[in-house]
Design an enzyme around this catalytic site. Structure first.
Site, PDB file in Angstrom:
ATOM      1  N   THR A 122     -13.369   5.455 -12.548  1.00  0.00           N
ATOM      2  CA  THR A 122     -12.300   5.073 -11.629  1.00  0.00           C
ATOM      3  C   THR A 122     -12.561   3.720 -10.988  1.00  0.00           C
ATOM      4  O   THR A 122     -11.677   3.151 -10.357  1.00  0.00           O
ATOM      5  CB  THR A 122     -12.124   6.149 -10.543  1.00  0.00           C
ATOM      6  N   GLU A 181       0.825  -1.206   0.000  1.00  0.00           N
ATOM      7  CA  GLU A 181       0.000   0.000   0.000  1.00  0.00           C
ATOM      8  C   GLU A 181       0.864   1.263   0.000  1.00  0.00           C
ATOM      9  O   GLU A 181       0.507   2.254  -0.628  1.00  0.00           O
ATOM     10  CB  GLU A 181      -0.936  -0.008   1.214  1.00  0.00           C
TER      11      GLU A 181
END
Length: 1053
Positions: A549, A442
């Site tokens: 998105t 991440e």
């Protein structure tokens, strides 16, 4: 370095036989197998969701149970923001099923088209058809659910998923072999017959129902929506938090609800809401979404950066004020560019503002990308490879070096924008990182390859695969097919569970987490499939289609478009300067490799730089990554293609890269090196005990908006980096080009405080006392080309409030950032008031009437044999140290003439110190030759100021250029100065030229004690004025240099 040879001749013979469809080596059979593996990947997750979790929102793939909202802990936004209790995985998966339906028939027993239609029917049975006839389903009436959800997530997953599926259902988005026809059915319903079920827009109506439940969040003064809304009750938690009852101890019965949204959350609604408005005719959605987008964009910082967190009620950016391209801002950039694509050729909403056009959104993207490229994109000597870090929102100064997984979308967006080289560069680092970790953590720190303990997970995110898909479509380089192959193999190897696909809690250990987010099936599997299906209809659709998105394809159908629509002028569009030609916006052509020569991506000279930053050279070859062929079973995923071991220890990446794509005689460029320098000043205060201990003086550094003011150099350390300097100037053909101006230093840090690229370092006069004149490491140099005319002038009386303000009025010119000599004025223009606030000058208690003002007018010195130096009376004292009305030269003669055809009377030069004339009509030497000879005296002429008025300039002169970007050309005195009698002057007359814009002309005219003009017969008509403290002084400019290299962002005050 190991040299790898090409395959033997037999392999090349195979190429010639047509077994390989691509010039670089991946066979059609291999691509077909990868496509089938991706289809299997999707169905392993989807089938288990439908079996173990539907109609709940998500699947827990390890425990084989549904994942639902955390009702016990409403603050668990990680779950509750996304899971609205409306079967989000099914909604997110419908468009993927429609895309799979265009593939070839498979023997796996699945029918994607049938599953797509079954999924639509299942949703209608649960939530109704969104209309009056069948309003309620078995679970809810539409989405009348007591679920507090995030507006952004519900829009992109729920609204976007329903809209995309509707467009597939009615045939506006292509499914190969599916040709829906609308007929009146036996029950009188008009729609599309799906073997007994009539589709007549149920998904569109459900999308309208869901989006309508988000509208209460837009009830803000800023236009920026609240981040969350309850699908049944709206936003009572925002209302109640303000109306709570106060207790005796001062606390409230209702805690304050968080009103912080983010740029992405507020600005990523335009695609879905516009599509919904155009399909339904309900324009509320489009207008609110556009308003929210511009509300965020208009709050960008002065240097053009978009922040992360923004408060919905105040419109203020939240702390810390960071700017980047990842979490919190990512899809804002995405929707700026994709909105421009969607709105191309679209009939405009007549009630929308002028800034809602396709061109306006394109310009918003271009401005945002330009700011990111300058301030967020890191290219320094301390990093081996460029990357996008975190910058200060206001100054652009570097703040953090971590890269987040969400940023991996950016190369794909750059590809759409035609910024192909930057896209390839950015993607390589993510490809190297995936090669190292088998997934993307991440967050990853670029400066030391560290992964923070809380950011080791990979949640099944699609952004890296999405960019890989876009880059393959743009380049057709098989490198990207092998990158996709790597991600597919690693997902199947590391994330498989008996009931689906788990995300990774730690990419370094492979620890799994019991969650499969809806976007894994809605995006990750979708982009992999499209990557491995080059003939898919979506890959060849010539239309304004965009992927949201969340990976849902959307298009405004042709019935809602108008080819003849003319875009309205945008409020934000600035017209190009007249006569200047900007380069035509074109997408660059990718440099394709010649046949049988490998991959042009692998052959890039910076290919190994990304590997070096990711530290692939220390990664051992893992045997676990290579496995034998095996059928699928309940214990593992199938391996249909034998894995390929890396030909090296992964410094060639991805690890699936075959040896045939490795260049046999490739070269790597040297890693980037920059000259760094540190200036450390000794203790300059001998009597100061703290100074003797190496401690800086209190108050030595003061922060202002545009930089730093240094009042003492004692014990100070300056960090500097050497950078190329360039100017944007027009060439001979009128094209805007970048001109290399050599090297310069930039102060990048003061006392360990990092500075932005556009921040200035201002040295006060007191600080300059500590500069040793002969020290080559730090030297002050007088500017022999540019100076400033400090002018005190009068203007009409102001109101009582304004009369108390002795503000700095700076002359405005077309300056180009980075000019060493001219940027002084630009910086002082914005800093002067800030510095005065730190140490305000003494001014008269009662300003005279009319008001006396002060301004700085940039001036350029002439060159050539006739150029004379400034008199010592002009070249010594700093006029800025003098009080208002105390400048040394008060007798100014303003002649509104070019002084070409008549001689100036002797009395004028004998009794006036400054002469102001106009440019044009003759040469500069001729003008000076019309000034009579005179004896030097304090009262006589000292300086001639030539005003370069607009009518006197040549075409394009000064636009984006002039001398070093100053907007002025340097006057040429091509012969020695002479008197009107033709005799060479013993002492030349000093001359400067200024830009004759309206502000400068008005200031000089107001400062003059005599304003005159010539009539037709050469007689002078004068208008004498009473002196009211007006006057003029010359302030010399200086720059600083270290070892002969200028320090570009340091200014002498």
């Amino acid at each position: 370095m190991r040299i790898l040879k090409w395959p033997p001749l037999q392999a090349l013979t195979v190429l010639g036989l047509g077994w390989i469809s691509h010039s670089h080596g991946m066979t059609d059979k291999t691509i077909s197998l990868l496509r089938q593996d991706t289809r299997d990947l999707f169905y392993h997750g989807y089938s288990n969701y439908m079996k173990h979790a539907f109609p709940e929102d998500e699947l827990r793939p390890i425990s084989c149970k549904p994942q639902t909202r955390n009702r016990e802990d409403p603050a668990d936004i990680g779950l509750n923001d996304v899971l609205g209790n409306y079967s989000v995985t099914l909604v997110d998966s419908l468009s993927t099923l429609a895309i799979l339906a265009s593939g070839e028939e498979s023997q796996d027993g699945h029918s994607p088209l049938g599953d797509f239609q079954a999924g639509v029917i299942a949703l209608v049975n649960l939530y109704g058809d969104g209309g009056d006839a069948y309003l309620c389903g078995s679970k809810a009436c539409g989405f009348d659910l007591d679920s507090k959800v995030q507006v952004f997530e519900t829009n992109i997953r729920g609204v976007g998923g329903l809209l995309s599926a509707h467009l597939f259902a009615v045939g506006e988005l292509p499914i190969r072999g599916y040709d829906p026809e609308v007929h009146e059915q036996r029950n009188g319903v008009v729609g599309i017959d799906w073997e007994g079920f009539v589709y007549n827009g149920q998904l569109l109506r459900l999308a309208h129902d869901l989006a309508s439940r988000l509208l209460p969040a837009f009830d803000t003064a800023t236009g920026i929506p609240y981040p969350r809304v309850n699908l049944r009750h709206g936003i009572p938690f925002y209302r109640d938090s303000e109306d709570g009852v106060c207790r005796l101890d001062g606390t409230s019965t209702d805690s304050r609800e968080i009103t912080e949204n983010c740029a992405a959350g507020a600005g990523s609604l335009v695609l879905e809401f516009t599509t919904l408005s155009r399909l339904t005719g309900d324009m509320r959605f489009e207008r609110l979404a556009k308003n929210a987008f511009w509300a965020v964009f208009q709050r960008r910082s002065a240097i053009g950066l978009i922040g992360n967190g923004i408060d919905s009620e105040t419109g203020q950016w939240t702390l810390p004020p960071l700017a980047g391209i990842g979490a919190g801002v990512d899809s804002f950039f995405e929707y700026a560019l994709k909105s421009s694509i969607m709105f191309s050729g679209l009939a405009e909403d007549e009630e929308s503002p002028l800034s809602d056009t396709s061109d306006a959104f394109l310009q918003a993207w271009e401005q945002a990308h330009s700011a990111v490229k300058r301030h967020v994109h890191r290219i320094t000597a301390t990093e081996k490879y460029p990357y996008y870090g975190q910058a200060d929102l206001v100054t652009g100064a570097p703040r953090y070096t971590w890269i987040d997984n969400l940023s991996a979308y950016y190369p794909g967006l750059l590809t759409l924008a035609g910024e192909l080289d930057e896209a390839i560069e950015g993607h390589l680092l993510f490809a190297a990182l995936w090669t190292r970790y088998g997934a993307l953590p991440e967050r990853w720190h670029a400066h030391n390859a560290y992964i923070d303990h809380h950011f080791k997970h990979w949640a099944g995110r699609p952004e890296f695969i999405e960019s890989t898909y876009y880059l393959y479509q743009a380049t057709k380089d098989d490198f990207y097919l092998h990158v996709g192959e790597m991600t597919l193999r690693d997902i199947r190897r590391r994330c498989w569970t008996r009931c689906g696909w788990a995300d990774l809690g730690d990419v370094t250990t492979g620890e799994q987490r019991d969650r499969m987010e809806s976007f894994f099936l809605g995006e990750t599997a979708k982009y992999l499939y499209l990557l491995f299906d080059p003939d898919h209809p979506l890959n060849h659709l010539d239309a304004s289609i965009v992927f949201t998105t969340e990976g849902h394809p959307l298009i405004i159908p042709s019935d809602y478009r108008s080819a003849s629509t003319q875009s309205k002028p945008s409020k934000t569009t600035e017209p190009a300067a007249e006569g200047l030609i900007l380069p035509a916006p074109t997408c660059p052509v990718h440099r394709r490799s010649a046949a049988f020569t490998g991959s042009s991506i692998v052959d890039r000279p910076d290919f190994f730089h990304a590997a070096a930053m990711a530290q692939l050279h220390v990664v051992p070859v893992e045997a676990l990554r290579s496995s034998h062929l095996q059928p699928t079973s309940e214990h593992s995923a199938a391996i249909t293609i034998e894995d390929i071991r890396s030909p090296t220890n992964y410094t060639y990446y991805p690890w699936t890269l075959p040896q045939s794509l490795v260049p046999s005689y490739g070269f790597s460029a040297p890693t980037r090196t920059q000259i760094l320098s540190t200036l450390t000043f000794p203790n300059l205060n001998t009597g100061d005990l703290n100074g003797a201990k190496g401690i800086m003086n209190l108050g030595a550094i003061q922060k202002i908006v545009d930089g730093i003011v240094i009042s003492s150099l004692s014990n100070l350390r300056l960090s500097m980096v050497q950078e190329p300097k360039s100017l944007i100037l027009p060439n001979g053909d009128g094209l805007i080009i970048e001109v290399d101006m050599g090297q310069q230093y930039r102060v990048s840090g003061v006392a360990n405080w990092a500075l932005g690229k556009d921040e200035k370092v201002v040295l006060s006069a007191e600080a300059q006392d500590g500069v040793a004149p002969g020290d080559p490491n730090f030297k002050r140099v007088k500017d022999l080309e540019m100076l400033d005319l400090v002018t005190d002038f009068t203007q009409p009386a102001l109101s009582n409030t304004d009369a108390d303000k002795h503000e700095h009025l700076a002359g405005r010119t077309n300056a180009v950032e980075g000019n060493r000599t001219f940027e002084v004025h630009n910086a002082l223009d914005s800093m002067f008031d800030q510095i005065l606030a730190l140490d305000p000058p003494v001014a008269p208690a009662t300003p005279p009437q009319p008001i006396l003002m002060r301004t700085l007018i940039p001036a350029i010195l002439p060159t050539g044999p006739g150029a004379a130096p400034l008199p010592l009376t002009l070249d010594t004292a700093d006029p800025l140290t003098l009080q208002l009305g105390q400048l040394p030269h008060t007798s100014i003669y303003f002649l509104d003439s070019t002084l070409c055809d008549h001689r100036l009377p002797f009395g004028i030069v004998r009794s006036h110190q400054i002469l102001v004339i106009k440019r044009g009509g003759c040469s500069f030497s001729t003008k000076l030759a019309n000034i009579p000879a005179f004896a030097a005296s304090p009262e006589a002429l000292h300086l001639v100021i030539v005003m370069s008025t607009p009518e006197s300039k040549a075409p394009n002169e000064g636009l984006y250029g002039g001398h070093l970007g100053s907007g002025l050309i340097r006057p040429l005195l091509d012969e020695m100065q002479r008197t009107p009698a033709g005799v060479e002057r013993r002492v030349g007359i000093a001359m400067v030229m200024v830009d004759g814009n309206d502000e400068h002309v008005a200031a000089l005219r107001s400062a003059a004690c005599v304003v005159a003009k010539l009539d037709d017969d050469g007689s002078i008509i004068e208008d004498a004025r009473e002196a009211l403290g007006t006057g003029l002084g010359v302030k010399r400019r200086y720059w600083f240099e270290s070892m002969g290299v200028p320090i570009g962002n340091m200014i002498a005050l």
